[in-house]
Design a protein around this motif. Structure first.
Motif, mmCIF file in Angstrom:
data_model
loop_
_atom_site.group_PDB
_atom_site.id
_atom_site.type_symbol
_atom_site.label_atom_id
_atom_site.label_comp_id
_atom_site.label_asym_id
_atom_site.label_seq_id
_atom_site.Cartn_x
_atom_site.Cartn_y
_atom_site.Cartn_z
ATOM 1 N N GLY A 124 26.084 -45.486 62.164
ATOM 2 C CA GLY A 124 26.444 -44.279 61.437
ATOM 3 C C GLY A 124 26.658 -44.527 59.965
ATOM 4 N N GLU A 125 25.888 -45.462 59.393
ATOM 5 C CA GLU A 125 26.031 -45.822 57.987
ATOM 6 C C GLU A 125 24.850 -45.281 57.181
ATOM 7 O OE1 GLU A 125 28.682 -49.860 58.099
ATOM 8 O OE2 GLU A 125 26.497 -50.095 58.055
ATOM 9 N N THR A 126 25.161 -44.614 56.090
ATOM 10 C CA THR A 126 24.143 -44.066 55.210
ATOM 11 C C THR A 126 24.328 -44.643 53.814
ATOM 12 O OG1 THR A 126 24.097 -42.007 56.478
ATOM 13 C CG2 THR A 126 23.076 -41.985 54.302
ATOM 14 N N PHE A 127 23.363 -45.435 53.391
ATOM 15 C CA PHE A 127 23.331 -46.023 52.059
ATOM 16 C C PHE A 127 22.458 -45.126 51.180
ATOM 17 C CE2 PHE A 127 23.898 -49.347 55.157
ATOM 18 C CZ PHE A 127 24.795 -50.237 54.596
ATOM 19 N N SER A 128 22.867 -44.918 49.935
ATOM 20 C CA SER A 128 22.056 -44.069 49.067
ATOM 21 C C SER A 128 22.265 -44.460 47.615
ATOM 22 C CB SER A 128 22.406 -42.592 49.276
ATOM 23 O OG SER A 128 23.715 -42.312 48.801
ATOM 24 N N ALA A 129 21.310 -44.011 46.786
ATOM 25 C CA ALA A 129 21.408 -44.255 45.348
ATOM 26 C C ALA A 129 20.555 -43.250 44.609
ATOM 27 C CB ALA A 129 20.952 -45.668 44.999
ATOM 28 N N VAL A 130 20.996 -42.940 43.403
ATOM 29 C CA VAL A 130 20.211 -42.191 42.421
ATOM 30 C C VAL A 130 20.068 -43.092 41.209
ATOM 31 C CG1 VAL A 130 20.288 -40.246 40.817
ATOM 32 C CG2 VAL A 130 20.849 -39.893 43.224
ATOM 33 N N ASP A 131 18.884 -43.135 40.644
ATOM 34 C CA ASP A 131 18.599 -43.987 39.500
ATOM 35 C C ASP A 131 19.648 -43.797 38.404
ATOM 36 O OD1 ASP A 131 17.281 -45.663 37.722
ATOM 37 O OD2 ASP A 131 15.874 -44.122 37.076
ATOM 38 N N GLY A 132 20.341 -44.891 38.058
ATOM 39 C CA GLY A 132 21.359 -44.854 37.021
ATOM 40 C C GLY A 132 22.715 -44.374 37.480
ATOM 41 N N GLY A 133 22.862 -44.076 38.770
ATOM 42 C CA GLY A 133 24.111 -43.504 39.263
ATOM 43 C C GLY A 133 24.889 -44.372 40.215
ATOM 44 N N GLY A 134 24.527 -45.650 40.372
ATOM 45 C CA GLY A 134 25.225 -46.534 41.297
ATOM 46 C C GLY A 134 24.768 -46.334 42.721
ATOM 47 N N ALA A 135 25.318 -47.140 43.619
ATOM 48 C CA ALA A 135 24.950 -47.118 45.037
ATOM 49 C C ALA A 135 26.163 -46.762 45.884
ATOM 50 C CB ALA A 135 24.405 -48.475 45.465
ATOM 51 N N LEU A 136 25.904 -46.041 46.971
ATOM 52 C CA LEU A 136 26.972 -45.561 47.842
ATOM 53 C C LEU A 136 26.710 -45.946 49.286
ATOM 54 C CD1 LEU A 136 27.251 -41.867 46.549
ATOM 55 C CD2 LEU A 136 28.547 -43.863 45.744
ATOM 56 N N LEU A 137 27.779 -46.143 50.041
ATOM 57 C CA LEU A 137 27.753 -46.264 51.493
ATOM 58 C C LEU A 137 28.705 -45.219 52.052
ATOM 59 C CD1 LEU A 137 27.296 -47.399 54.309
ATOM 60 C CD2 LEU A 137 28.821 -49.311 53.744
ATOM 61 N N ASN A 138 28.151 -44.241 52.767
ATOM 62 C CA ASN A 138 28.946 -43.117 53.277
ATOM 63 C C ASN A 138 29.828 -42.505 52.195
ATOM 64 O OD1 ASN A 138 27.736 -43.531 55.756
ATOM 65 N ND2 ASN A 138 29.527 -44.483 56.702
ATOM 66 N N GLY A 139 29.240 -42.386 50.996
ATOM 67 C CA GLY A 139 29.914 -41.728 49.882
ATOM 68 C C GLY A 139 30.816 -42.606 49.042
ATOM 69 N N GLU A 140 31.009 -43.868 49.446
ATOM 70 C CA GLU A 140 31.874 -44.774 48.698
ATOM 71 C C GLU A 140 31.035 -45.776 47.911
ATOM 72 O OE1 GLU A 140 35.186 -44.472 48.577
ATOM 73 O OE2 GLU A 140 35.067 -42.745 49.937
ATOM 74 N N VAL A 141 31.470 -46.094 46.692
ATOM 75 C CA VAL A 141 30.725 -47.006 45.825
ATOM 76 C C VAL A 141 30.696 -48.409 46.421
ATOM 77 C CG1 VAL A 141 30.668 -48.081 43.538
ATOM 78 C CG2 VAL A 141 31.302 -45.669 43.780
ATOM 79 N N ILE A 142 29.527 -49.055 46.355
ATOM 80 C CA ILE A 142 29.368 -50.422 46.849
ATOM 81 C C ILE A 142 28.822 -51.305 45.735
ATOM 82 C CG2 ILE A 142 29.089 -49.870 49.282
ATOM 83 C CD1 ILE A 142 26.057 -49.939 48.889
ATOM 84 N N SER A 143 28.993 -52.624 45.902
ATOM 85 C CA SER A 143 28.491 -53.562 44.901
ATOM 86 C C SER A 143 28.097 -54.868 45.562
ATOM 87 C CB SER A 143 29.542 -53.818 43.809
ATOM 88 O OG SER A 143 30.725 -54.335 44.379
ATOM 89 N N ALA A 144 27.286 -55.642 44.854
ATOM 90 C CA ALA A 144 26.731 -56.890 45.364
ATOM 91 C C ALA A 144 27.798 -57.960 45.498
ATOM 92 C CB ALA A 144 25.630 -57.371 44.428
ATOM 93 N N SER A 145 27.483 -58.964 46.307
ATOM 94 C CA SER A 145 28.359 -60.111 46.494
ATOM 95 C C SER A 145 28.553 -60.868 45.190
ATOM 96 C CB SER A 145 27.741 -61.059 47.539
ATOM 97 O OG SER A 145 28.386 -62.312 47.546
#
Length: 258
Positions: A124-145
Motif C-alpha cells: 500500500g505504498e505510493t511513491f511520487s514526484a513532480v519535477d522540481g518538487g521533491g519526492a513523496l511516499l504516501n504524501g510524506e517527503v523522502i530522501s536518499a540514504s
C-alpha cells in the motif's frame, strides 16, 4: 503547452492504486500467456487489463498526449507530452508469489520526465514526484540514504533475465558483492524508489526498458539520489544510483564490472 502537474499526479496515483487493486483481486485467477522476447519474459492477462485501465483513463483526460506502454496500448500524440507506463513491473514476482511488484506511470514533456508515480500494491505504498518538487511516499517527503561506506551498503540489483544480461549481471555481482554489505534483487522501479526513501544505499539496473525506469528515476532524482550510467547520464543499458556520499565509490566499481 502548460500542464498542471499536480493534477497529473493526482490522476496517476488514482489509476496506479486502481490497477494495483485489480492485480491483487485477480491474482488467484490470472492467465499466463506465451513468453515475449525470451522464455523468462512472461505476461499475464492481468498485465494487459491493468494497462488498458490506465491508458483508457489517460486518453479520456488528455486525448492529444502520446502513450508508450509495455503491453502494446501505445499511440502517437500531438501535445508534446508522453505517458510512459509499466502496468506491472515485476510480473515474474507477481505470478510466482516470490516478491514485490509495482505499477509505474511517468509523464514526459519532450525528453524530460516531469511527473512520476510508482505504487506497490501489497504494501500500500505510493511513491511520487513532480519535477522540481521533491519526492513523496504516501504524501510524506523522502530522501536518499546518507550512508557512505560500500562495505556496509545495501545494494539493489535489477536485470532482464535473458541469457546475455544474466551473464552481465553475474560478472557485476561477482565483482561488487564481495565489496558491499549485501545485495537485493528487485524489479527496477522498486530498486529506484527504495533508493529514494533510503532503504537501499545504492542500486544498479542492467538492460531495462524505458517503462521500467522512467518513473522510478524521477522519484529517485527528486529524493537526492545521484544517477548515472557509463558516463554522466543513466540509460536503459546501465543505470547506477546512490546517495551522494556513496556515489563515487559505487559508480567506479560498477562501471568497471558492467
Amino acid at each position: 503547452m502548460d500542464r498542471d502537474l499536480g493534477a497529473a499526479r493526482e490522476l496517476a496515483v488514482g489509476l496506479a492504486v486502481r490497477a494495483g487493486r485489480l492485480q491483487i483481486d485477480r491474482r488467484d485467477t490470472l492467465r499466463v500467456g506465451a513468453p515475449k522476447a525470451h522464455a523468462n519474459d512472461v505476461v499475464s492477462d492481468v498485465d494487459i487489463d491493468s494497462e488498458q485501465l490506465i491508458v483508457d483513463a489517460i486518453r479520456a483526460a488528455w486525448p492529444d498526449d502520446a502513450v508508450q506502454a509495455e503491453e502494446g496500448h501505445g499511440r502517437d500524440g500531438a501535445s508534446g507530452w508522453k505517458w510512459v507506463i509499466d502496468p506491472l513491473d515485476g510480473t515474474r514476482n507477481y505470478i510466482s508469489r516470490t516478491g514485490p511488484w509495482s505499477v509505474c506511470i511517468a509523464l514526459y514533456q519532450g525528453d524530460e520526465a516531469r511527473m512520476a508515480v510508482v505504487h506497490e500494491p501489497v504494501a500500500g505504498e505510493t511513491f511520487s514526484a513532480v519535477d522540481g518538487g521533491g519526492a513523496l511516499l504516501n504524501g510524506e517527503v523522502i530522501s536518499a540514504s546518507g550512508g557512505g561506506s560500500l562495505a556496509e551498503a545495501l545494494i539493489g540489483v535489477s536485470f532482464q533475465p535473458n541469457p546475455r544480461t544474466k551473464d552481465r549481471a553475474g560478472r557485476l555481482i561477482r565483482e561488487v558483492l564481495p565489496l558491499a554489505g549485501d545485495i537485493r534483487r528487485l524489479p527496477a522501479a522498486l530498486n529506484l524508489v527504495y533508493l529514494a526513501c533510503g532503504r537501499l544505499d545504492g542500486g544498479v539496473a542492467l538492460d531495462t526498458k524505458l517503462w521500467d525506469i522512467a518513473a522510478g528515476a524521477l522519484i529517485a532524482r527528486e529524493a537526492g539520489v545521484v544517477l548515472g550510467g557509463r558516463d554522466a547520464d543513466f540509460s536503459t543499458e546501465l543505470t547506477i544510483g546512490a546517495g551522494p556520499a556513496l556515489w563515487a565509490e559505487l559508480s567506479e566499481k560498477v562501471r568497471k564490472a558492467a
